[in-house]
Motif scaffolding. Structure first.
Motif, PDB file in Angstrom:
ATOM      1  N   LEU A 192       0.873  -1.174   0.000  1.00 42.97           N
ATOM      2  CA  LEU A 192       0.000   0.000   0.000  1.00 42.97           C
ATOM      3  C   LEU A 192       0.908   1.221   0.000  1.00 42.97           C
ATOM      4  O   LEU A 192       1.566   1.535   0.994  1.00 42.97           O
ATOM      5  N   TYR A 193       0.951   1.893  -1.138  1.00 42.77           N
ATOM      6  CA  TYR A 193       1.883   2.998  -1.327  1.00 42.77           C
ATOM      7  C   TYR A 193       1.116   4.294  -1.532  1.00 42.77           C
ATOM      8  O   TYR A 193       0.096   4.332  -2.215  1.00 42.77           O
ATOM      9  N   GLY A 194       1.604   5.366  -0.913  1.00 38.44           N
ATOM     10  CA  GLY A 194       0.971   6.655  -1.153  1.00 38.44           C
ATOM     11  C   GLY A 194       1.339   7.693  -0.121  1.00 38.44           C
ATOM     12  O   GLY A 194       2.213   7.486   0.728  1.00 38.44           O
ATOM     13  N   SER A 195       0.667   8.825  -0.199  1.00 34.33           N
ATOM     14  CA  SER A 195       1.001   9.974   0.634  1.00 34.33           C
ATOM     15  C   SER A 195       0.676   9.697   2.099  1.00 34.33           C
ATOM     16  O   SER A 195      -0.182   8.873   2.420  1.00 34.33           O
ATOM     17  N   ARG A 196       1.352  10.402   2.964  1.00 34.53           N
ATOM     18  CA  ARG A 196       1.164  10.220   4.401  1.00 34.53           C
ATOM     19  C   ARG A 196      -0.256  10.636   4.794  1.00 34.53           C
ATOM     20  O   ARG A 196      -0.840  11.561   4.224  1.00 34.53           O
ATOM     21  N   GLY A 197      -0.794   9.936   5.786  1.00 37.90           N
ATOM     22  CA  GLY A 197      -2.111  10.286   6.300  1.00 37.90           C
ATOM     23  C   GLY A 197      -3.276   9.882   5.434  1.00 37.90           C
ATOM     24  O   GLY A 197      -4.407  10.314   5.675  1.00 37.90           O
ATOM     25  N   SER A 198      -3.044   9.069   4.414  1.00 39.11           N
ATOM     26  CA  SER A 198      -4.132   8.714   3.494  1.00 39.11           C
ATOM     27  C   SER A 198      -4.950   7.512   3.971  1.00 39.11           C
ATOM     28  O   SER A 198      -5.886   7.099   3.295  1.00 39.11           O
ATOM     29  N   GLY A 199      -4.573   6.931   5.101  1.00 43.01           N
ATOM     30  CA  GLY A 199      -5.375   5.853   5.668  1.00 43.01           C
ATOM     31  C   GLY A 199      -4.910   4.457   5.317  1.00 43.01           C
ATOM     32  O   GLY A 199      -5.664   3.492   5.494  1.00 43.01           O
ATOM     33  N   LYS A 200      -3.683   4.314   4.854  1.00 38.23           N
ATOM     34  CA  LYS A 200      -3.173   2.994   4.456  1.00 38.23           C
ATOM     35  C   LYS A 200      -3.153   2.035   5.655  1.00 38.23           C
ATOM     36  O   LYS A 200      -3.665   0.917   5.581  1.00 38.23           O
ATOM     37  N   SER A 201      -2.550   2.480   6.741  1.00 40.40           N
ATOM     38  CA  SER A 201      -2.450   1.625   7.929  1.00 40.40           C
ATOM     39  C   SER A 201      -3.823   1.353   8.528  1.00 40.40           C
ATOM     40  O   SER A 201      -4.120   0.227   8.956  1.00 40.40           O
ATOM     41  N   SER A 202      -4.661   2.376   8.574  1.00 42.85           N
ATOM     42  CA  SER A 202      -6.003   2.214   9.140  1.00 42.85           C
ATOM     43  C   SER A 202      -6.814   1.189   8.357  1.00 42.85           C
ATOM     44  O   SER A 202      -7.590   0.417   8.932  1.00 42.85           O
ATOM     45  N   LEU A 203      -6.614   1.156   7.043  1.00 44.09           N
ATOM     46  CA  LEU A 203      -7.349   0.205   6.211  1.00 44.09           C
ATOM     47  C   LEU A 203      -6.958  -1.228   6.551  1.00 44.09           C
ATOM     48  O   LEU A 203      -7.823  -2.111   6.663  1.00 44.09           O
ATOM     49  N   VAL A 204      -5.679  -1.479   6.754  1.00 41.22           N
ATOM     50  CA  VAL A 204      -5.225  -2.827   7.108  1.00 41.22           C
ATOM     51  C   VAL A 204      -5.772  -3.217   8.480  1.00 41.22           C
ATOM     52  O   VAL A 204      -6.249  -4.333   8.687  1.00 41.22           O
ATOM     53  N   LYS A 205      -5.712  -2.296   9.440  1.00 43.51           N
ATOM     54  CA  LYS A 205      -6.215  -2.588  10.790  1.00 43.51           C
ATOM     55  C   LYS A 205      -7.718  -2.831  10.778  1.00 43.51           C
ATOM     56  O   LYS A 205      -8.232  -3.664  11.547  1.00 43.51           O
ATOM     57  N   ALA A 206      -8.421  -2.121   9.913  1.00 39.55           N
ATOM     58  CA  ALA A 206      -9.875  -2.290   9.850  1.00 39.55           C
ATOM     59  C   ALA A 206     -10.259  -3.683   9.350  1.00 39.55           C
ATOM     60  O   ALA A 206     -11.326  -4.204   9.699  1.00 39.55           O
ATOM     61  N   LEU A 207      -9.406  -4.289   8.537  1.00 36.82           N
ATOM     62  CA  LEU A 207      -9.682  -5.646   8.063  1.00 36.82           C
ATOM     63  C   LEU A 207      -9.804  -6.614   9.231  1.00 36.82           C
ATOM     64  O   LEU A 207     -10.628  -7.535   9.212  1.00 36.82           O
ATOM     65  N   LEU A 208      -8.976  -6.404  10.248  1.00 33.87           N
ATOM     66  CA  LEU A 208      -8.985  -7.298  11.400  1.00 33.87           C
ATOM     67  C   LEU A 208     -10.309  -7.234  12.147  1.00 33.87           C
ATOM     68  O   LEU A 208     -10.843  -8.252  12.592  1.00 33.87           O
ATOM     69  N   ASN A 209     -10.855  -6.039  12.288  1.00 26.52           N
ATOM     70  CA  ASN A 209     -12.114  -5.882  13.022  1.00 26.52           C
ATOM     71  C   ASN A 209     -13.302  -6.471  12.262  1.00 26.52           C
ATOM     72  O   ASN A 209     -14.299  -6.847  12.869  1.00 26.52           O
ATOM     73  N   LYS A 210     -13.177  -6.561  10.952  1.00 27.19           N
ATOM     74  CA  LYS A 210     -14.263  -7.155  10.163  1.00 27.19           C
ATOM     75  C   LYS A 210     -14.118  -8.673  10.056  1.00 27.19           C
ATOM     76  O   LYS A 210     -15.099  -9.420  10.196  1.00 27.19           O
ATOM     77  N   TYR A 211     -12.894  -9.138   9.820  1.00 23.08           N
ATOM     78  CA  TYR A 211     -12.703 -10.545   9.497  1.00 23.08           C
ATOM     79  C   TYR A 211     -12.079 -11.360  10.621  1.00 23.08           C
ATOM     80  O   TYR A 211     -11.906 -12.579  10.469  1.00 23.08           O
ATOM     81  N   GLY A 212     -11.750 -10.740  11.761  1.00 17.34           N
ATOM     82  CA  GLY A 212     -11.216 -11.488  12.889  1.00 17.34           C
ATOM     83  C   GLY A 212     -12.114 -12.633  13.315  1.00 17.34           C
ATOM     84  O   GLY A 212     -11.643 -13.762  13.524  1.00 17.34           O
ATOM     85  N   PRO A 213     -13.429 -12.409  13.441  1.00 13.61           N
ATOM     86  CA  PRO A 213     -14.328 -13.514  13.820  1.00 13.61           C
ATOM     87  C   PRO A 213     -14.373 -14.642  12.792  1.00 13.61           C
ATOM     88  O   PRO A 213     -14.837 -15.737  13.104  1.00 13.61           O
ATOM     89  N   GLN A 214     -13.889 -14.389  11.576  1.00 16.23           N
ATOM     90  CA  GLN A 214     -13.875 -15.427  10.541  1.00 16.23           C
ATOM     91  C   GLN A 214     -12.537 -16.151  10.465  1.00 16.23           C
ATOM     92  O   GLN A 214     -12.299 -16.933   9.542  1.00 16.23           O
ATOM     93  N   GLY A 215     -11.649 -15.872  11.429  1.00 17.85           N
ATOM     94  CA  GLY A 215     -10.381 -16.593  11.473  1.00 17.85           C
ATOM     95  C   GLY A 215      -9.179 -15.813  11.002  1.00 17.85           C
ATOM     96  O   GLY A 215      -8.082 -16.365  10.902  1.00 17.85           O
ATOM     97  N   LEU A 216      -9.337 -14.517  10.712  1.00 17.62           N
ATOM     98  CA  LEU A 216      -8.196 -13.699  10.291  1.00 17.62           C
ATOM     99  C   LEU A 216      -7.420 -13.224  11.517  1.00 17.62           C
ATOM    100  O   LEU A 216      -8.011 -12.805  12.513  1.00 17.62           O
ATOM    101  N   ARG A 217      -6.085 -13.275  11.423  1.00 15.61           N
ATOM    102  CA  ARG A 217      -5.222 -12.776  12.485  1.00 15.61           C
ATOM    103  C   ARG A 217      -4.181 -11.841  11.868  1.00 15.61           C
ATOM    104  O   ARG A 217      -3.705 -12.088  10.760  1.00 15.61           O
ATOM    105  N   LEU A 218      -3.855 -10.783  12.595  1.00 15.21           N
ATOM    106  CA  LEU A 218      -2.909  -9.777  12.109  1.00 15.21           C
ATOM    107  C   LEU A 218      -1.669  -9.795  12.987  1.00 15.21           C
ATOM    108  O   LEU A 218      -1.760  -9.669  14.215  1.00 15.21           O
TER     109      LEU A 218
END
Length: 432
Positions: A233-259
Motif C-alpha cells: 500500500l503505497y501513497g502519501s502520508r495520512g491517506s489511511g493505508k495503515s487504518s485500512l489494514v487494521k480495519a480488516l482485522l475488526n471485520k474478518y477477525g471472527p472469521q479466522g483472520l489474524r494480524l
C-alpha cells in the motif's frame, strides 16, 4: 444438619470431578479457577469450628474478588476458558477430522466436557447458600452474578454428546493465544497478543474506494483458502493505508483472520515467523508499517526471500501487507548510478534495477494518491455524520479548510484530527 450433610456431599462430588479433568485442566488454572477449587476444599472440610468458618469465608471472598476482576459471570468465564484451551484434543481437531481421532482422546474429551458443563451449570447462589450453612451465617454472602452469555457459539444441551459445535469453533477461531486475540505484535522472537487493538472499521474510512475494494477482495481470497497476493500500500502520508489494514482485522477477525504486526527491526525473523504460522488453521496477515530500506539491509534480504519464495512452498495461509510512503522501497542515491570507473561494479545497472524493482515483488500494489479538496471534504462529511456533528454544510467545510491550511494539510488523518477536535469543542460549548 441433614441439609448441610447433603450439601457437603454435593460439594465433595464437584471437587472430585474438578480435579479429575484429563485434558482441560488448564481451564481451572487461572486465579478464578484456583480460588474456586480452594473454596470447594474449604467447604468440603468445614465442620463448623470457628477457624474453619473463617477459612471458608476467606475462600469465598477470594473467589468473589477473582470473578469481580474479570467482569464476567462464573459461567461466562468458564466457557471463555474452555473455548481457548490449548490441549491435545483441541489441537488435534484443528488438524484432522473428528472421526479420525483416537478413541481414548475422544472419550477423554467427552469425560471432561461433562464435568465442565456441570461446573458451568453450578449456580453461584447455591455456592453462597452452602457458605451460609457451613459458616452458620444469618444471611447468605453477596452473590456475584451479572448479565447473560456474551458468546455466539450454540452449544448442545449435552456438551459431551455432540462435539461438532466445539470442533467447528476450534477450527475457525483457534486455541491458545490465537483463540484469545485477533491482533499480535512480534517482539524478541515471540508473539504478544494485543488485548485492545485499534477499533477502526471499514465503515469509518471514506475515499480511496478502488484500493479499498481490491484489498478487501484479496483478503477474502485469503480467508477462502485461495492464493492471495502480498500487497504494498503505497501513497502519501495520512491517506489511511495503515487504518485500512487494521480495519480488516475488526471485520474478518471472527472469521479466522489474524494480524501480526512486525517492525522493520524484526523483519530478519520473517522466515521463522512464517514457519511458525504455516501449520496453523487460521489465516494471517503479516503487517509491516512504513516500510523502506537502506542498502545491504538484513531486513531487505529477509523480506525479499519471503516475497520471492524459495525451495519451500509459500504457505497459503500467510500474506504480507506493507505500507510505505515510497514507491521504490530501497533508497537510491545518485552515487548508485553507474559511471565509468575502474572501481565500479561490473553490470552495476543491474544492481540499481534490482533495488528499483523490489516493490514489484509484491503481487498487488495499491496507490493512495494525495488527497484533493473534493476527497478531503467527502471524508469530512462522512466522519461528521458518524460523529453526529450537526453543523450547516458550508460552515463545516469552511472550518475543515481552515484546519487543513493551518495544520497538516489535506489528508484522511488530518480530517480525523479535525473531526475529533470539533466534536470535543462543540460538546464543551453545549455544557451548562
Amino acid at each position: 444438619m441433614k441439609e448441610f450433610g447433603s450439601a457437603t456431599a454435593t460439594i465433595t462430588q464437584y471437587r472430585q470431578q474438578a480435579v479429575s479433568l484429563l485434558l482441560y485442566q488448564a481451564v481451572l488454572e487461572d486465579s478464578v479457577g484456583q480460588t474456586f477449587l480452594a473454596l470447594l476444599e474449604a467447604l468440603n472440610t468445614s465442620k463448623g469450628a470457628t477457624n474453619e468458618r473463617t477459612r471458608c469465608l476467606s475462600a469465598y471472598s477470594h473467589w468473589f474478588q477473582a470473578l469481580a476482576s474479570t467482569g464476567k459471570s462464573w459461567g461466562d468465564h468458564l466457557l471463555g476458558r474452555l473455548l481457548v484451551d490449548d490441549n491435545a484434543f483441541t489441537q488435534a481437531v484443528q488438524a484432522q477430522p473428528l472421526t479420525e481421532l483416537p478413541a481414548p482422546l475422544l472419550e477423554a474429551a467427552q469425560h471432561d466436557l461433562a464435568i465442565l458443563q456441570g461446573l458451568y451449570d453450578l449456580s453461584p447462589s447455591y455456592i453462597s447458600q452452602c457458605v451460609q450453612t457451613a459458616c452458620q451465617l444469618s444471611q447468605a454472602p453477596v452473590i456475584w452474578s451479572i448479565g447473560s452469555s456474551t458468546f455466539s457459539i450454540d452449544l448442545p444441551l449435552d456438551w459431551s454428546e455432540n462435539l461438532q459445535p466445539l470442533v467447528d469453533h476450534y477450527k475457525q477461531q483457534g486455541t491458545g493465544q490465537f483463540g484469545q486475540f485477533y491482533g499480535f505484535r512480534w517482539q524478541q522472537g515471540q508473539l504478544h497478543g494485543i488485548s485492545n487493538p485499534d477499533p477502526v472499521t471499514l465503515e469509518d474510512l471514506a475515499g480511496y474506494e478502488g484500493p479499498k475494494t481490491s484489498l478487501i477482495k484479496n483478503t477474502e481470497f485469503l480467508l477462502a483458502g485461495f492464493n492471495a497476493l502480498n500487497v504494498l500500500l503505497y501513497g502519501s502520508r495520512g491517506s489511511g493505508k495503515s487504518s485500512l489494514v487494521k480495519a480488516l482485522l475488526n471485520k474478518y477477525g471472527p472469521q479466522g483472520l489474524r494480524l501480526i504486526e512486525v517492525t522493520k527491526a524484526e523483519l530478519y525473523e520473517l522466515p521463522k515467523i512464517i514457519e511458525y504460522l504455516s501449520p496453523q488453521p487460521q489465516k494471517f496477515i503479516i503487517f509491516v508499517d512504513d516500510l523502506s530500506f537502506e542498502e545491504d539491509d538484513d531486513a531487505f534480504k529477509a523480506l525479499k526471500v519471503v516475497l520471492e519464495g524459495g525451495l519451500t512452498r509459500s504457505p497459503q495461509n500467510v500474506v504480507v501487507y506493507a505500507t510505505s510512503n515510497r514507491r521504490h522501497l530501497v533508497r537510491e542515491f545518485f552515487a548508485d548510478r553507474p559511471r565509468p570507473s575502474d572501481a565500479d561494479e561490473l553490470k552495476s545497472w543491474d544492481t540499481v534495477q534490482e533495488k528499483l524493482s523490489f516493490s514489484d515483488r509484491f503481487g498487488l500494489t495499491l496507490t493512495f494518491e494525495a488527497t484533493d479538496q473534493t476527497t478531503y471534504l467527502e471524508i469530512i462529511h462522512h466522519l461528521a455524520q458518524q460523529n453526529n456533528i450537526d453543523l450547516p454544510s458550508n460552515e463545516l467545510e469552511f472550518r475543515a479548510k481552515q484546519w487543513a491550511t493551518r495544520h497538516n494539510g489535506r489528508s484522511g488523518r488530518s480530517a480525523r484530527q479535525f473531526i475529533d477536535f470539533l466534536a470535543a469543542d462543540l460538546a464543551l460549548e453545549q455544557r451548562p
